[in-house]
Write a protein that holds these residues in place. Structure first.
Motif: not given
Length: 551
Positions: A320-341, A409-416
């Motif tokens: 059980x669990x799920x995913x939490x997502x957020x977006x980041x751009x050049x205000x957080x990191x230089x694009x060359x670093x953010x998109x480093x392949x 962010x992926x959440x991993x839980x014990x499945x009851x």
């Protein structure tokens, strides 16, 4: 010919058996449903993956899913929804396509029933073995399969017989600096995620070359620790292994002594054939393993092989669990670093693996898959669910692909485990060969969703502290189709388990099950590392007791 050992499947549960028993001089036959591919065959083409070249066509081979709808259980064939529980009909199985998060279970994972009160309406039990029994084999997997990482201290770090991993951590995207700082500010512990991907040369396996397409894609360098790349290729060098590809096993046949004498399989064109062996190891992934046993009915086992107790298929596990997502751009990191392949995120947070009141979960951090078709398709609709077309869609795709990046962010839980989570077969639903398909009832326990939401709130705080934008979450109690376990749980009491502590069927002395089916509980981590370790443990038992078992 009568082989010493017949192994059904070739994934994480099968690889150590094939590797160890062939090296011990036993003649091993491997029955693999899919074809044989090697590094040169693996493409990073998203269309190849989307067309499920490595899995059956759901219109021909499907499963049925039972969901609780409006007060009753309703059954849906997967060809109606596209929800596939096939994870890799190919030599090496689904281990070819894993992301390779290799966290060990913790000592208390082996004794949840003793550590916490057993929740009402659940079937949680302690394991018949301890962490100490499995620890040497976790270490062996780190060495033989190859696990990269760095051991760091945190509240629930498990005891280790080695100080660190043999393979150093993979190269990381600079966004990890933002994660680490946010966790430090929140008094959380951010740790490097161990990965079954080698960071330096190992024999004829090349290190990771950071292709940008890892999870869900087969590895073209040999860096990923698939069963095929890390174990079976070496086992073949012994000349004691014969692989019969495109061999779909449909029945295990017993003799008058209630032992397995042969396996009946279908070739690619539907021809029926039979393999004889002295010992059988079943490792077809949890859903298909239970299906095979349940379909293997005869006068000794009218309800399916090893199922006179009625336990086969019971207590199916996912996560059980799920995913939490957020977006980041050049205000957080230089694009060359953010998109480093191709550089990895490789961060996990385990501060809530245990709490005083309940078993918690794990957060693994990663960038969204780079699949361009799927990413572009998701942009067809705006925030008001209105269709984007023309220049508006073009601009949205350009902005997304060149100026932002999504972190998950992926959440991993014990499945009851409960009475409403199980595998069965239904004669009304059959595949193209006329074989009853597996039915998967996916009843979850109410506490799983509560714990998922508890961990979600922690993950959201990290994104908020990082300054992430467009934070969204998708928390669900539905199972993850690529994480399968249970159905043939092991235990000391044959009245409530299928296998003994050595994964030997209580009712069939020459039958062993070594995929995730054996697990009574799953831990709050992906299963593959533990399946590998347990399979190495069982392989040692088989080497030491082979003659006794077959006589």
């Amino acid at each position: 010919m009568i082989y010493d050992v017949c192994v059904v499947g070739s994934g994480a549960g099968a690889g150590p058996i094939i590797y160890e028993l062939s090296r011990a001089g036993l003649k091993v036959c491997v029955l693999e449903k899919g074809d044989i591919y090697n590094e040169k065959d693996f493409s990073k083409d998203e269309i190849v993956v989307r067309r499920d070249i490595y899995t059956p066509n759901l219109k021909e081979e499907y499963h049925t899913i039972e969901e609780f709808v409006d007060g009753s259980w309703e059954k849906f064939p997967t060809y109606e929804t596209g929800w596939s529980f096939w994870n890799g009909s190919i030599l090496g199985g689904s281990s070819n396509f894993m992301s390779g998060y290799f966290h060990r279970l913790k000592p208390n994972d082996f004794k949840l029933a003793s550590t916490y009160e057993v929740p009402q309406d659940s079937n949680i039990v302690d394991w018949p073995i301890s962490y100490e029994d499995l620890e040497p084999y976790y270490t062996k997997v780190e060495e033989v399969v190859g696990v990269s990482g760095k051991v760091q201290k945190y509240a629930f770090l498990e005891p280790r017989s080695t100080k660190d991993f043999i393979y150093p951590p993979l190269n990381e995207n600079k966004i990890v600096d933002l994660i680490d700082k946010a966790c430090l500010d929140l008094n959380y512990t951010s740790i490097k995620t161990p990965r079954a991907i080698i960071s330096k040369q190992k024999d004829d396996r090349n290190p990771c070359y950071y292709s940008n397409y890892c999870g869900s894609y087969a590895c073209s360098s040999g860096a990923k620790g698939s069963s095929r790349a890390s174990l079976i290729k070496d086992a073949l060098k012994t000349n004691n292994v014969e692989i019969l590809a495109n061999s779909f096993v449909i029945k295990l046949n017993t003799d008058k002594n209630k032992k397995i004498k042969s396996a009946t399989y279908l070739t690619k064109n539907g021809t029926k054939k039979e393999v004889f062996a002295k010992l059988f190891v079943l490792a077809a992934q949890a859903v298909e393993t239970s299906r095979l046993l349940l379909n293997s009915k005869d006068e000794n086992f009218p309800n399916g092989v090893a199922n006179n107790s009625g336990n086969v298929g019971k207590n199916f596990l996912s996560t059980s669990g799920g995913i939490i997502s957020a977006t980041f751009d050049e205000s957080h990191l230089p694009l060359k670093d953010l998109h480093a392949s191709g550089l990895f995120v490789n961060r996990s947070i385990m501060d809530w693996y245990y709490t005083k009141e309940f078993k918690g979960g794990v957060i693994d951090v990663l960038f969204e898959h780079q699949n361009p078709i799927r990413r572009a398709s998701s942009l067809r609709w705006d925030e008001n669910a209105d269709l984007r077309i023309g220049e508006e869609l073009q601009n949205s795709i350009f902005e997304t692909f060149t100026k932002t990046r999504t972190l998950n962010m992926e959440i991993f839980l014990d499945w009851t485990p409960t009475d409403n989570s199980f595998i069965s077969v239904d004669e009304k639903y059959k595949d193209k060969y006329g074989i009853p398909v597996a039915n998967i009832r996916i009843g979850s326990h109410e506490r799983d969703l509560k714990i998922a939401n508890f961990v979600k709130e922690k993950a959201v705080k990290v994104f908020e502290k990082m300054g992430g934008k467009n934070i969204v979450s998708d928390i669900s109690a539905l199972p993850s189709s690529n994480l399968q376990a249970g159905g043939c749980r092991f235990g000391d009491n044959p009245k409530i388990s299928v296998l003994n502590k050595n994964c030997q069927a209580h009712e069939v002395s020459n039958l062993f099950v070594t995929d995730g089916s054996f697990m009574p509980t799953g831990g709050s981590v992906p299963y593959t590392f533990t399946i590998y370790a347990n399979s190495f443990r069982v392989a040692d038992f088989l080497k030491d007791n082979y003659k006794k078992i077959i006589n």
